[in-house]
Design a protein around this motif. Sequence first.
Motif, PDB file in Angstrom:
ATOM      1  N   ARG A   9      49.204  41.833  39.438  1.00  0.00           N
ATOM      2  CA  ARG A   9      48.953  40.419  39.697  1.00  0.00           C
ATOM      3  C   ARG A   9      48.588  39.697  38.398  1.00  0.00           C
ATOM      4  NH1 ARG A   9      44.136  38.415  43.582  1.00  0.00           N
ATOM      5  NH2 ARG A   9      42.946  39.010  41.755  1.00  0.00           N
ATOM      6  N   SER A  10      47.749  40.362  37.605  1.00  0.00           N
ATOM      7  CA  SER A  10      47.322  39.742  36.353  1.00  0.00           C
ATOM      8  C   SER A  10      48.491  39.617  35.374  1.00  0.00           C
ATOM      9  CB  SER A  10      46.141  40.550  35.812  1.00  0.00           C
ATOM     10  OG  SER A  10      46.206  40.718  34.441  1.00  0.00           O
ATOM     11  N   GLU A  11      49.380  40.628  35.326  1.00  0.00           N
ATOM     12  CA  GLU A  11      50.558  40.545  34.449  1.00  0.00           C
ATOM     13  C   GLU A  11      51.486  39.410  34.889  1.00  0.00           C
ATOM     14  OE1 GLU A  11      51.268  42.439  31.470  1.00  0.00           O
ATOM     15  OE2 GLU A  11      49.161  42.322  31.970  1.00  0.00           O
ATOM     16  N   ARG A  13      50.623  36.694  36.551  1.00  0.00           N
ATOM     17  CA  ARG A  13      49.966  35.431  36.211  1.00  0.00           C
ATOM     18  C   ARG A  13      50.194  35.078  34.751  1.00  0.00           C
ATOM     19  NH1 ARG A  13      44.043  36.577  38.635  1.00  0.00           N
ATOM     20  NH2 ARG A  13      44.189  35.334  40.540  1.00  0.00           N
ATOM     21  N   VAL A  14      49.941  36.061  33.890  1.00  0.00           N
ATOM     22  CA  VAL A  14      50.058  35.816  32.453  1.00  0.00           C
ATOM     23  C   VAL A  14      51.500  35.456  32.113  1.00  0.00           C
ATOM     24  CG1 VAL A  14      49.930  36.939  30.209  1.00  0.00           C
ATOM     25  CG2 VAL A  14      48.077  37.239  31.846  1.00  0.00           C
ATOM     26  N   ARG A  17      52.462  31.927  32.972  1.00  0.00           N
ATOM     27  CA  ARG A  17      51.833  30.906  32.126  1.00  0.00           C
ATOM     28  C   ARG A  17      52.530  30.765  30.773  1.00  0.00           C
ATOM     29  NH1 ARG A  17      45.937  33.073  33.677  1.00  0.00           N
ATOM     30  NH2 ARG A  17      45.934  32.271  35.795  1.00  0.00           N
ATOM     31  N   GLU A  18      53.603  31.542  30.568  1.00  0.00           N
ATOM     32  CA  GLU A  18      54.358  31.425  29.314  1.00  0.00           C
ATOM     33  C   GLU A  18      55.661  30.693  29.617  1.00  0.00           C
ATOM     34  OE1 GLU A  18      53.350  32.318  26.415  1.00  0.00           O
ATOM     35  OE2 GLU A  18      51.760  33.791  26.757  1.00  0.00           O
ATOM     36  N   PRO A  19      55.707  29.389  29.410  1.00  0.00           N
ATOM     37  CA  PRO A  19      56.884  28.615  29.827  1.00  0.00           C
ATOM     38  C   PRO A  19      58.190  29.137  29.196  1.00  0.00           C
ATOM     39  CG  PRO A  19      55.120  27.169  29.067  1.00  0.00           C
ATOM     40  CD  PRO A  19      54.675  28.556  28.795  1.00  0.00           C
TER      41      PRO A  19
END
Lengths: 246, 307
Positions: A9-11, A13-14, A17-19
Amino acid sequence: MTAFAKLTRSELRVFLREPLAVFFGVAFPAILVVVLGSVPSFRRPDKDIGGLRVIDLYTTISIALTLGLLGLQLMPQILAGYRERGILRRLSTTPVHPALLLAAQLLTGLLTAVAAVVLLFAVARVGFTVPIPRQLLGFLVAFVLSAAALFALGLLVAAIAPTRSAASAIGIPLFFPVMFFAGLYAPRETMPSVINRIGDFTPLGAGEQAMHDAMIGSWPHAWALLVPVGYVLVCGTAAARLFRWE
Amino acid sequence: METVIECDHLRKRYRSTVAVDDVSFTVRRGEIFGILGPNGAGKTTTVECLSGLRTPDSGQLRVLGLDPRRDRQALRLRVGVQLQESQLQDKLRLGEALELFSSFYPRPADWRVLADELGLAGKLDTPFAKLSGGQKQRLSIALALVGDPEVAVLDELTTGLDPQARRDTWELIEQVRARGVTIVLVTHFMEEAERLCDRIAVIDSGRTVAIDTPAGLVARVEAEQRVRFRPSVPMRDELLTELPEVTSVAWHGPTVVVTGTGNLLHAVTSVLARNQIVALELRVEQASLDDAFVALTGRTIENGAEA
């Protein structure tokens, strides 16, 4: 939730967040199909390529492009960056083995590729009446094996590259020939047969062939599935032996 | 008092360089134990061995009664580690990182309370890349504590922080100790070691050269004192060198530095008074941990050069 689910989940999300990563990983192949599909002659059947349309060929080539971008560019840089920045080292001081982060990153890559393929098929179908693969199971097998081959290659790059910039210095020169044999610059159908013979040994030369076969309704050729499996075994084993955690 | 870490004749080499030659110490429960030494002395390698990240070539290591290599999984549940230069993903938010790491432990500390205690409560939604150096360092400490460990290993905690952030971090470490956590603090800052540590192991070139309290280390060199002043009128060295308390006299421009033993200050001021010389800018310098370090290792800690 398990540690693996939380890490994934954290990967995700990250990643989201990188357009730039989302653009190239998810949207770019669909955009490529739109651009090519806007050329009228690419939407007409062409007897030089077996009565298919150029846009039909580029649907699977665009999928190969997604896998190439994720496997040879994004993923090795992310993983080598995790090592360079001590993220893997920090994890190794916790009860969670850093390999779990690699696994979460691979799963994130696969989910990204699936999203890209779904978007691509939606755009190709709505915009240019490209059918969904006629041999759907064969397509899924070919897609998963091709993804696995590219990710294994990406892991190997991340394993031997000490830094993020080294990973891009290895990954990008690999990307161009891999994409060449996958037909990105000119479809296999227009290439001399000797080029295609060589391409049969490359992960996406074979993988794209397998996905293309399934698109037009036949089960992929055994060779086109065995080559990606070979890459998974060889690159995966080498990556596992060579991977340095710090 | 109960011993939580035993390190006995630890030795570790990388290829041709010996990182740790012979390091021995014990850490007792509830203390702040400092590992002090110049860069390259083997401090980090020592704590990496303690944390189970490296396998020593020889020597005995027990942490909470466990072998750091063989019982590494059990160890990781009970020892929190903050390593030098360990970062996180740029876009990962502080609160997400704390929640993620707390999910790795069966009985974690409450990460929200921890963030609050570390003054990070207002930063939970801030991505890692947008945190200041001090905030990153506090997050790093929080991640080392989120598993509610019995022992926390903190490596070069305040390197790169400004003086205010450094003092804030020191206060924080004292709070953590107050909760009963045993702390192993690796540092090359004298002031930090002096202020925080109950006991210090001085390590130089991979060897333990002394283990004592900060005051105990200073006491080893305290026999020497220095009196520094600027005489109001020119004076001859002999006035001072004739005194039995004085061992040496040195001039730094208009300032004279008198080194000696016993009641040096009284002896010097008496002789000045008799000669109607006023001591301007008079300062008495006592030995510091720096002096102790120089006496123990023959060099200053800052540049590692021969003193």
